[in-house]
Design a protein around this motif. Structure first.
Motif, PDB file in Angstrom:
ATOM      1  N   VAL A 170       0.801  -1.224   0.000  1.00  0.00           N
ATOM      2  CA  VAL A 170       0.000   0.000   0.000  1.00  0.00           C
ATOM      3  C   VAL A 170       0.836   1.278   0.000  1.00  0.00           C
ATOM      4  CG1 VAL A 170      -1.978  -1.096   1.115  1.00  0.00           C
ATOM      5  CG2 VAL A 170      -0.220   0.023   2.516  1.00  0.00           C
ATOM      6  N   ILE A 171       2.118   1.160   0.231  1.00  0.00           N
ATOM      7  CA  ILE A 171       2.958   2.360   0.252  1.00  0.00           C
ATOM      8  C   ILE A 171       3.153   2.943  -1.158  1.00  0.00           C
ATOM      9  CG2 ILE A 171       5.135   1.104   0.122  1.00  0.00           C
ATOM     10  CD1 ILE A 171       6.417   3.232   1.815  1.00  0.00           C
ATOM     11  N   VAL A 172       2.925   2.108  -2.209  1.00  0.00           N
ATOM     12  CA  VAL A 172       3.219   2.521  -3.584  1.00  0.00           C
ATOM     13  C   VAL A 172       1.962   2.583  -4.434  1.00  0.00           C
ATOM     14  CG1 VAL A 172       4.323   1.756  -5.721  1.00  0.00           C
ATOM     15  CG2 VAL A 172       5.592   1.711  -3.604  1.00  0.00           C
ATOM     16  N   GLN A 173       1.886   3.655  -5.221  1.00  0.00           N
ATOM     17  CA  GLN A 173       0.860   3.775  -6.251  1.00  0.00           C
ATOM     18  C   GLN A 173       1.611   3.936  -7.578  1.00  0.00           C
ATOM     19  OE1 GLN A 173      -1.577   7.282  -5.961  1.00  0.00           O
ATOM     20  NE2 GLN A 173      -2.578   6.894  -7.914  1.00  0.00           N
ATOM     21  N   ILE A 174       1.347   3.050  -8.531  1.00  0.00           N
ATOM     22  CA  ILE A 174       2.005   3.118  -9.836  1.00  0.00           C
ATOM     23  C   ILE A 174       1.225   4.099 -10.700  1.00  0.00           C
ATOM     24  CG2 ILE A 174       2.620   1.829 -11.917  1.00  0.00           C
ATOM     25  CD1 ILE A 174       2.887  -0.644 -10.047  1.00  0.00           C
ATOM     26  N   LEU A 175       1.940   5.063 -11.258  1.00  0.00           N
ATOM     27  CA  LEU A 175       1.306   6.070 -12.098  1.00  0.00           C
ATOM     28  C   LEU A 175       1.397   5.635 -13.557  1.00  0.00           C
ATOM     29  CD1 LEU A 175       2.708   9.291 -10.384  1.00  0.00           C
ATOM     30  CD2 LEU A 175       0.604   8.049  -9.889  1.00  0.00           C
ATOM     31  N   ASP A 176       0.265   5.668 -14.243  1.00  0.00           N
ATOM     32  CA  ASP A 176       0.210   5.252 -15.635  1.00  0.00           C
ATOM     33  C   ASP A 176      -0.415   6.359 -16.455  1.00  0.00           C
ATOM     34  OD1 ASP A 176       0.489   3.539 -17.811  1.00  0.00           O
ATOM     35  OD2 ASP A 176      -1.502   2.666 -17.521  1.00  0.00           O
ATOM     36  N   PRO A 177       0.250   6.874 -17.428  1.00  0.00           N
ATOM     37  CA  PRO A 177       1.554   6.460 -17.948  1.00  0.00           C
ATOM     38  C   PRO A 177       2.683   7.007 -17.075  1.00  0.00           C
ATOM     39  CG  PRO A 177       0.777   8.334 -19.220  1.00  0.00           C
ATOM     40  CD  PRO A 177      -0.307   7.987 -18.220  1.00  0.00           C
ATOM     41  N   PRO A 178       3.878   6.418 -17.207  1.00  0.00           N
ATOM     42  CA  PRO A 178       5.020   6.942 -16.449  1.00  0.00           C
ATOM     43  C   PRO A 178       5.442   8.302 -17.003  1.00  0.00           C
ATOM     44  CG  PRO A 178       5.728   5.170 -17.908  1.00  0.00           C
ATOM     45  CD  PRO A 178       4.232   5.256 -18.014  1.00  0.00           C
ATOM     46  N   LYS A 179       6.205   9.010 -16.221  1.00  0.00           N
ATOM     47  CA  LYS A 179       6.731  10.309 -16.649  1.00  0.00           C
ATOM     48  C   LYS A 179       7.517  10.120 -17.946  1.00  0.00           C
ATOM     49  CE  LYS A 179       8.966  14.291 -14.668  1.00  0.00           C
ATOM     50  NZ  LYS A 179       9.592  14.875 -13.501  1.00  0.00           N
ATOM     51  N   ASP A 180       7.454  11.083 -18.856  1.00  0.00           N
ATOM     52  CA  ASP A 180       8.142  10.982 -20.148  1.00  0.00           C
ATOM     53  C   ASP A 180       9.610  10.635 -19.984  1.00  0.00           C
ATOM     54  OD1 ASP A 180       5.925  11.482 -21.683  1.00  0.00           O
ATOM     55  OD2 ASP A 180       6.348  13.616 -21.981  1.00  0.00           O
ATOM     56  N   GLY A 181      10.052   9.645 -20.744  1.00  0.00           N
ATOM     57  CA  GLY A 181      11.452   9.238 -20.729  1.00  0.00           C
ATOM     58  C   GLY A 181      11.782   8.183 -19.685  1.00  0.00           C
ATOM     59  N   TYR A 182      10.788   7.736 -18.929  1.00  0.00           N
ATOM     60  CA  TYR A 182      11.014   6.733 -17.883  1.00  0.00           C
ATOM     61  C   TYR A 182      10.149   5.510 -18.135  1.00  0.00           C
ATOM     62  CZ  TYR A 182      13.512  10.387 -15.430  1.00  0.00           C
ATOM     63  OH  TYR A 182      14.427  11.360 -15.104  1.00  0.00           O
ATOM     64  N   ASN A 183      10.591   4.372 -17.615  1.00  0.00           N
ATOM     65  CA  ASN A 183       9.829   3.136 -17.750  1.00  0.00           C
ATOM     66  C   ASN A 183       8.774   2.975 -16.667  1.00  0.00           C
ATOM     67  OD1 ASN A 183      12.755   2.569 -18.774  1.00  0.00           O
ATOM     68  ND2 ASN A 183      11.449   1.130 -19.855  1.00  0.00           N
ATOM     69  N   LEU A 184       9.026   3.566 -15.498  1.00  0.00           N
ATOM     70  CA  LEU A 184       8.117   3.416 -14.362  1.00  0.00           C
ATOM     71  C   LEU A 184       8.127   4.698 -13.538  1.00  0.00           C
ATOM     72  CD1 LEU A 184       6.393   1.436 -12.518  1.00  0.00           C
ATOM     73  CD2 LEU A 184       8.508   1.083 -11.259  1.00  0.00           C
ATOM     74  N   THR A 185       6.950   5.143 -13.157  1.00  0.00           N
ATOM     75  CA  THR A 185       6.814   6.247 -12.204  1.00  0.00           C
ATOM     76  C   THR A 185       5.848   5.784 -11.127  1.00  0.00           C
ATOM     77  OG1 THR A 185       7.209   7.937 -13.884  1.00  0.00           O
ATOM     78  CG2 THR A 185       6.116   8.649 -11.868  1.00  0.00           C
ATOM     79  N   MET A 186       6.255   5.980  -9.884  1.00  0.00           N
ATOM     80  CA  MET A 186       5.383   5.594  -8.776  1.00  0.00           C
ATOM     81  C   MET A 186       5.410   6.661  -7.694  1.00  0.00           C
ATOM     82  SD  MET A 186       7.459   2.277  -7.502  1.00  0.00           S
ATOM     83  CE  MET A 186       8.749   2.422  -6.309  1.00  0.00           C
ATOM     84  N   LYS A 187       4.341   6.680  -6.953  1.00  0.00           N
ATOM     85  CA  LYS A 187       4.196   7.633  -5.857  1.00  0.00           C
ATOM     86  C   LYS A 187       4.264   6.848  -4.555  1.00  0.00           C
ATOM     87  CE  LYS A 187       0.417  10.457  -4.327  1.00  0.00           C
ATOM     88  NZ  LYS A 187      -0.793  11.148  -4.768  1.00  0.00           N
ATOM     89  N   LEU A 188       5.202   7.234  -3.687  1.00  0.00           N
ATOM     90  CA  LEU A 188       5.357   6.594  -2.384  1.00  0.00           C
ATOM     91  C   LEU A 188       4.606   7.412  -1.344  1.00  0.00           C
ATOM     92  CD1 LEU A 188       9.190   5.975  -2.635  1.00  0.00           C
ATOM     93  CD2 LEU A 188       7.397   4.298  -2.968  1.00  0.00           C
ATOM     94  N   ASN A 189       3.806   6.748  -0.540  1.00  0.00           N
ATOM     95  CA  ASN A 189       3.037   7.402   0.515  1.00  0.00           C
ATOM     96  C   ASN A 189       3.660   7.020   1.863  1.00  0.00           C
ATOM     97  OD1 ASN A 189       1.199   8.334   2.383  1.00  0.00           O
ATOM     98  ND2 ASN A 189      -0.592   7.584   1.275  1.00  0.00           N
ATOM     99  N   PHE A 190       4.479   7.921   2.403  1.00  0.00           N
ATOM    100  CA  PHE A 190       5.174   7.641   3.650  1.00  0.00           C
ATOM    101  C   PHE A 190       4.243   7.607   4.857  1.00  0.00           C
ATOM    102  CE2 PHE A 190       8.781   9.366   1.114  1.00  0.00           C
ATOM    103  CZ  PHE A 190       9.481   8.177   1.042  1.00  0.00           C
ATOM    104  N   ALA A 191       3.037   8.134   4.726  1.00  0.00           N
ATOM    105  CA  ALA A 191       2.063   8.054   5.806  1.00  0.00           C
ATOM    106  C   ALA A 191       1.611   6.602   6.019  1.00  0.00           C
ATOM    107  CB  ALA A 191       0.860   8.946   5.500  1.00  0.00           C
ATOM    108  N   LYS A 192       1.813   5.751   5.016  1.00  0.00           N
ATOM    109  CA  LYS A 192       1.398   4.348   5.113  1.00  0.00           C
ATOM    110  C   LYS A 192       2.549   3.419   5.486  1.00  0.00           C
ATOM    111  CE  LYS A 192      -2.593   4.817   2.195  1.00  0.00           C
ATOM    112  NZ  LYS A 192      -3.427   4.208   1.175  1.00  0.00           N
ATOM    113  N   LEU A 193       3.688   3.981   5.887  1.00  0.00           N
ATOM    114  CA  LEU A 193       4.800   3.149   6.344  1.00  0.00           C
ATOM    115  C   LEU A 193       4.401   2.417   7.619  1.00  0.00           C
ATOM    116  CD1 LEU A 193       7.982   5.408   5.941  1.00  0.00           C
ATOM    117  CD2 LEU A 193       7.568   3.211   4.847  1.00  0.00           C
ATOM    118  N   PRO A 194       4.915   1.222   7.847  1.00  0.00           N
ATOM    119  CA  PRO A 194       4.628   0.521   9.103  1.00  0.00           C
ATOM    120  C   PRO A 194       5.116   1.347  10.300  1.00  0.00           C
ATOM    121  CG  PRO A 194       5.885  -0.866   7.587  1.00  0.00           C
ATOM    122  CD  PRO A 194       5.815   0.480   6.978  1.00  0.00           C
TER     123      PRO A 194
END
Length: 162
Positions: A45-69
């Motif tokens: 749950v800490i990661v949300q994959i953003l689709d499409p990724p930022k231009d020029g990248y294979n993967l862009t994801m958003k980390l939510n540090f509020a959901k860290l254990p």
């Protein structure tokens, strides 16, 4: 290369670019087979994959540090996993094959020979079966001296083990 953007302290956007894969590897949407599932399974749950990724990248994801254990050791372990993102992505096909091996099945949507990125312009291969997985490391030699030495070594090993 990785790019990190921070506008809000509880969120971090992380973009990753992978090396151009060798022609024998199969990428779907710029990522190896099973990569999205591997990211979701590894980071939860800490990661949300953003689709499409930022231009020029294979993967862009958003980390939510509020959901860290809440436990510090678990936080540390998860952040170490984030640092290992490239290995999670590039190892995703191996994860799929081994998961099916555990259930003694072959993944239905996978080829007979699965190529994994090992180094730039170099792959190793998996041959999945329902009861085993064979790993093939190709040997590429730069010149005739390397070839002669390798051939001699392999013949010597075959002789010693038979």
């Amino acid at each position: 290369p990785l790019q990190v953007a921070t506008r809000y302290p509880q969120f971090m956007q992380l973009s990753m670019s992978l090396p151009t894969p060798p022609p024998e590897t199969v990428f779907f949407g710029g990522l190896p087979f099973g990569a999205i599932e591997a990211v979701k399974a590894t980071y939860g749950v800490i990661v949300q994959i953003l689709d499409p990724p930022k231009d020029g990248y294979n993967l862009t994801m958003k980390l939510n540090f509020a959901k860290l254990p809440l436990d510090e050791d678990e936080q540390y372990d998860l952040l170490i996993k984030v640092a290992s993102l490239r290995e999670v992505i590039l190892g995703a096909p191996l994860r799929v094959v081994l998961k099916h091996l555990a259930s003694r099945t072959v993944a239905p949507d996978i080829d007979q020979l699965v190529a994994l990125v090992h180094r730039p312009k170099e792959s190793f291969f998996l041959v999945p079966e329902d009861d085993k997985v064979t790993v093939v490391f190709p040997m590429r030699f730069k010149d005739s001296v390397d070839t002669v030495l390798a051939t001699s070594f392999l013949q010597l090993n075959n002789y010693q083990f038979h």
